[in-house]
Structures are given as structure tokens and as C-alpha cells.
Design a protein around this motif. Structure first.
Motif, PDB file in Angstrom:
ATOM      1  N   ARG A 328       0.838  -1.200   0.000  1.00  0.00           N
ATOM      2  CA  ARG A 328       0.000   0.000   0.000  1.00  0.00           C
ATOM      3  C   ARG A 328       0.872   1.249   0.000  1.00  0.00           C
ATOM      4  O   ARG A 328       1.887   1.321   0.692  1.00  0.00           O
ATOM      5  CB  ARG A 328      -0.898   0.017   1.240  1.00  0.00           C
ATOM      6  CG  ARG A 328      -1.923  -1.092   1.285  1.00  0.00           C
ATOM      7  CD  ARG A 328      -2.657  -1.070   2.622  1.00  0.00           C
ATOM      8  NE  ARG A 328      -3.336   0.200   2.846  1.00  0.00           N
ATOM      9  CZ  ARG A 328      -3.860   0.560   4.023  1.00  0.00           C
ATOM     10  NH1 ARG A 328      -3.747  -0.250   5.062  1.00  0.00           N
ATOM     11  NH2 ARG A 328      -4.453   1.714   4.167  1.00  0.00           N
ATOM     12  N   PRO A 329       0.477   2.273  -0.766  1.00  0.00           N
ATOM     13  CA  PRO A 329       1.243   3.516  -0.755  1.00  0.00           C
ATOM     14  C   PRO A 329       1.080   4.228   0.588  1.00  0.00           C
ATOM     15  O   PRO A 329       0.084   4.054   1.297  1.00  0.00           O
ATOM     16  CB  PRO A 329       0.613   4.328  -1.892  1.00  0.00           C
ATOM     17  CG  PRO A 329      -0.770   3.769  -2.040  1.00  0.00           C
ATOM     18  CD  PRO A 329      -0.654   2.308  -1.700  1.00  0.00           C
ATOM     19  N   LEU A 330       2.073   5.031   0.939  1.00  0.00           N
ATOM     20  CA  LEU A 330       2.064   5.737   2.212  1.00  0.00           C
ATOM     21  C   LEU A 330       0.818   6.600   2.376  1.00  0.00           C
ATOM     22  O   LEU A 330       0.215   6.667   3.450  1.00  0.00           O
ATOM     23  CB  LEU A 330       3.318   6.605   2.327  1.00  0.00           C
ATOM     24  CG  LEU A 330       3.424   7.507   3.560  1.00  0.00           C
ATOM     25  CD1 LEU A 330       3.497   6.667   4.827  1.00  0.00           C
ATOM     26  CD2 LEU A 330       4.643   8.408   3.447  1.00  0.00           C
ATOM     27  N   SER A 331       0.394   7.241   1.287  1.00  0.00           N
ATOM     28  CA  SER A 331      -0.741   8.160   1.378  1.00  0.00           C
ATOM     29  C   SER A 331      -2.041   7.461   1.751  1.00  0.00           C
ATOM     30  O   SER A 331      -2.973   8.092   2.259  1.00  0.00           O
ATOM     31  CB  SER A 331      -0.931   8.891   0.048  1.00  0.00           C
ATOM     32  OG  SER A 331      -1.158   7.962  -0.999  1.00  0.00           O
ATOM     33  N   THR A 336      -2.604  13.390   6.570  1.00  0.00           N
ATOM     34  CA  THR A 336      -2.622  14.597   7.401  1.00  0.00           C
ATOM     35  C   THR A 336      -4.032  15.167   7.396  1.00  0.00           C
ATOM     36  O   THR A 336      -4.586  15.480   6.335  1.00  0.00           O
ATOM     37  CB  THR A 336      -1.620  15.646   6.870  1.00  0.00           C
ATOM     38  OG1 THR A 336      -0.314  15.084   6.898  1.00  0.00           O
ATOM     39  CG2 THR A 336      -1.654  16.897   7.718  1.00  0.00           C
ATOM     40  N   VAL A 337      -4.621  15.315   8.584  1.00  0.00           N
ATOM     41  CA  VAL A 337      -5.985  15.853   8.672  1.00  0.00           C
ATOM     42  C   VAL A 337      -5.995  17.304   9.137  1.00  0.00           C
ATOM     43  O   VAL A 337      -7.000  18.003   8.976  1.00  0.00           O
ATOM     44  CB  VAL A 337      -6.838  14.978   9.627  1.00  0.00           C
ATOM     45  CG1 VAL A 337      -7.024  13.594   9.045  1.00  0.00           C
ATOM     46  CG2 VAL A 337      -6.218  14.890  11.008  1.00  0.00           C
TER      47      VAL A 337
END
Length: 339
Positions: A328-331, A336-337
Motif C-alpha cells: 500500500r502507498p504511504l498516502s 494529514t488531517v
């Protein structure tokens, strides 16, 4: 008689009337002037942009001349060396490791690919806290080396091995635990395990397949391990110039050993250890001495990386109790919320 005369006069009047109408309608009138003609304005030449637009039209076929070749794709330029007097790299060679060719005349004499005054820099036993000092010395001289890390050490310092990879050096393997594969207690299966776990540990640290380059601890090979490496298409490395830095008591001694042997032989694969403090201290001077002596560094790369064995990759994850690399990609994992 009177009636006949009247009819004749009426016919004459009608004929005169008809002739008058015909004359009036068919004759040209004085007030009906011929239509005027206006000369057409000379056509203006097309503007320059119109001609340029024609050049943009793609020609799919032409009998007069072939279509021009497509422009070459620009390649990224190499990073410029900040040191104008750097040792650098004189040439890069790519090794086809099919069949496990050996390099280093102490043991393997098949391939003499170095010219006079050419050297290959190699480092064993890392990664270690001294390795970044070695990397800095190499970077200051804009040159490259081959690293043979110990698998267990890569689990201690994976970030340091990542620095080695990020600097563009070639990374092979040096077994899992620096075991003596020539020992009478070492079975063939145990030797295979040492080799494969070492490569899998490197892959885990740098998150990429390593180069199929291998050096035996203590240069102690056996016939079964030679055959195994050949079957895996892993190239074996010995040595031409042994720094004996693991026995040295000072950086000056390391410098003296390397340069004395090299000046005598004139070329070769140099063996050093990046976990040795004296070697890290000596390396800047060694590189400057190489430059002053007219020596040139040859960079060695593999034609293709080594595909590690999945069972050893899984075994390492299980033994070390570390999570496998996520696809899975980091994003998709960390977002970040607020900021």
C-alpha cells in the motif's frame, strides 16, 4: 362600303400601336447605362505564421523523402562533481553473472579485465557506524565501490545500508553471520542458508534486490558452495590487494599496506572493511594517493539484480518478527488531517 373602310382603318391603327410597343421595349434606352465593372484587388501574401503552420502538419507518407526521425528523448544529466580534482570513476563495467564467474586473482584467474593502473574498491562486513565516514570519503572524490555487507549487520543498521544504496554504490552480500563456510561443522544446507539469508537481509534493508555479487568470509570457499553460487548465477569475488586492515593498529599502517602492495602489482581489486575505524580514517588519504599515483577506479555493476528466494525472505521476516513490506502507498495509510 362604309363598314369595310372602317374595319381597314382599325387594322392599320392596331398595327401601328403594336409596332410602337415593340420599338419601345426592344430598343436600348438612353437612361439604361451599362453596368460598371470594378477591378479586383491584388491578393495579399499569406502571413509568415501561415507558412509555419504547414510545417506542423504530420506527413504520414511521402514519396519524395522519408519522414524525419523522432527527436531523441533527453536523458537526465549526471550530477556534477563538486571536486574538480576528484579521483572519480574512469569507466564502468557491467558483469553478466551467468554461471557465477569469479574475480580476484588470489583465487579466480579466469577474467583479467583490469588494465594497468586500474583498481576496484571493495568493502566488507558493514554496515556499521563507521560506514558513513567511508561514504563521505568516496563522495568527496566522486568515486564508487562495491559493498559486501553481513546480513545480521544490515538488521542492526538498515538505515546506513540505505545510505550506501542512495549513494549509488553496488551492494552484494557476505553471508548472514560471517560464518566460515569451509568449516567441517558447516553442512551444505547450512552453507546455503548463510548465503541466501544474507542476500534476503540486504533486500529487506534497501527494499530492492541486491546485486548477484558475493564474497566468502575469510575467502574460504568450498566446491559445493562454488557450485551452488554458479547455479544461482552469483558472481564470486576474491581479492588482489588485501589491506589487512583488521590487523592494523593505525590508519597510517592501512595506507602503507594498500599502497605498497598496489605499487608492486600495478592494479587490482582492493579489499577493505568499512567497519574498521582505521580504514575509515585512512580512506581519504588512500584515495588522494591513488589520484596522485595515476591510478583509476573502475566501477563494477551487475547486468541484472539477484532475485532472492521467497522462502528465505519469509523466513527472515518470521525470525526477526518484523512486518513484511507493504504494497500500500504511504498516502493510503497515513493522512494529514490538520496542519
Amino acid at each position: 362600303m362604309r363598314n369595310a373602310f372602317g374595319l381597314m382603318m382599325a387594322s392599320i391603327v392596331a398595327a401601328v400601336a403594336i409596332a410602337g410597343v415593340w420599338f419601345w421595349t426592344s430598343s436600348p434606352r438612353a437612361d439604361a447605362a451599362p453596368p460598371q465593372t470594378i477591378a479586383a484587388r491584388k491578393a495579399e501574401p499569406l502571413p509568415a505564421t501561415a507558412k509555419a503552420a504547414r510545417d506542423d502538419v504530420e506527413v504520414t507518407a511521402s514519396l519524395s523523402k522519408p519522414a524525419p526521425a523522432p527527436a531523441p528523448v533527453p536523458q537526465p544529466a549526471k550530477a556534477a562533481c563538486a571536486n574538480p580534482d576528484a579521483l572519480g570513476v574512469s569507466r564502468t563495467v557491467v558483469i553478466d553473472t551467468t554461471g557465477g564467474p569469479g574475480f580476484g586473482f588470489l583465487q579466480y584467474k579466469q577474467f583479467d579485465f583490469l588494465a594497468d593502473k586500474e583498481v576496484v574498491l571493495t568493502f566488507d562486513d558493514g554496515p556499521w557506524p563507521t560506514t558513513p565516514t567511508v561514504l563521505k570519503a568516496l563522495a568527496d572524490e566522486c568515486t564508487k565501490a562495491v559493498f559486501f555487507p553481513i546480513g545480521l549487520h544490515t538488521t542492526y543498521h538498515p538505515d546506513i545500508l540505505k545510505q550506501v544504496a542512495a549513494a549509488g554504490h553496488t551492494i552484494g552480500a557476505h553471508t548472514w553471520s560471517h560464518a566460515d563456510l569451509h568449516s567441517k561443522k558447516m553442512t551444505e544446507q547450512a552453507g546455503k542458508d548463510e548465503i541466501e539469508k544474507g542476500f534476503s537481509a540486504v533486500k529487506m534493508a534497501i527494499n530492492a534486490n541486491p546485486s548477484p555479487f558475493f564474497r566468502f568470509p575469510g575467502l574460504a570457499h568450498t566446491q559445493p558452495t562454488l557450485e551452488y553460487l554458479a547455479g544461482r548465477n552469483i558472481s564470486m569475488f576474491s581479492v588482489d590487494i588485501d589491506s589487512l586492515d583488521f590487523k592494523s593498529t593505525s590508519s597510517d599502517q592501512v595506507i602503507q599496506t594498500v599502497m605498497t602492495k598496489l605499487d608492486k602489482q600495478g592494479k587490482g581489486i582492493i579489499l577493505m572493511h568499512d567497519l574498521q575505524k582505521h580504514t575509515a580514517q585512512a580512506l581519504p588519504t588512500i584515495l588522494r594517493r591513488l589520484k596522485a599515483g595515476g591510478y583509476k577506479v573502475v566501477e563494477m555493476k551487475a547486468k541484472a539484480p539477484l532475485e532472492t528466494l521467497p522462502e528465505y525472505d519469509a523466513l527472515l521476516v518470521k525470525d526477526l518478527k518484523v512486518p513484511a513490506v507493504s504494497a500500500r502507498p504511504l498516502s493510503s495509510v497515513v493522512q494529514t488531517v490538520s496542519q
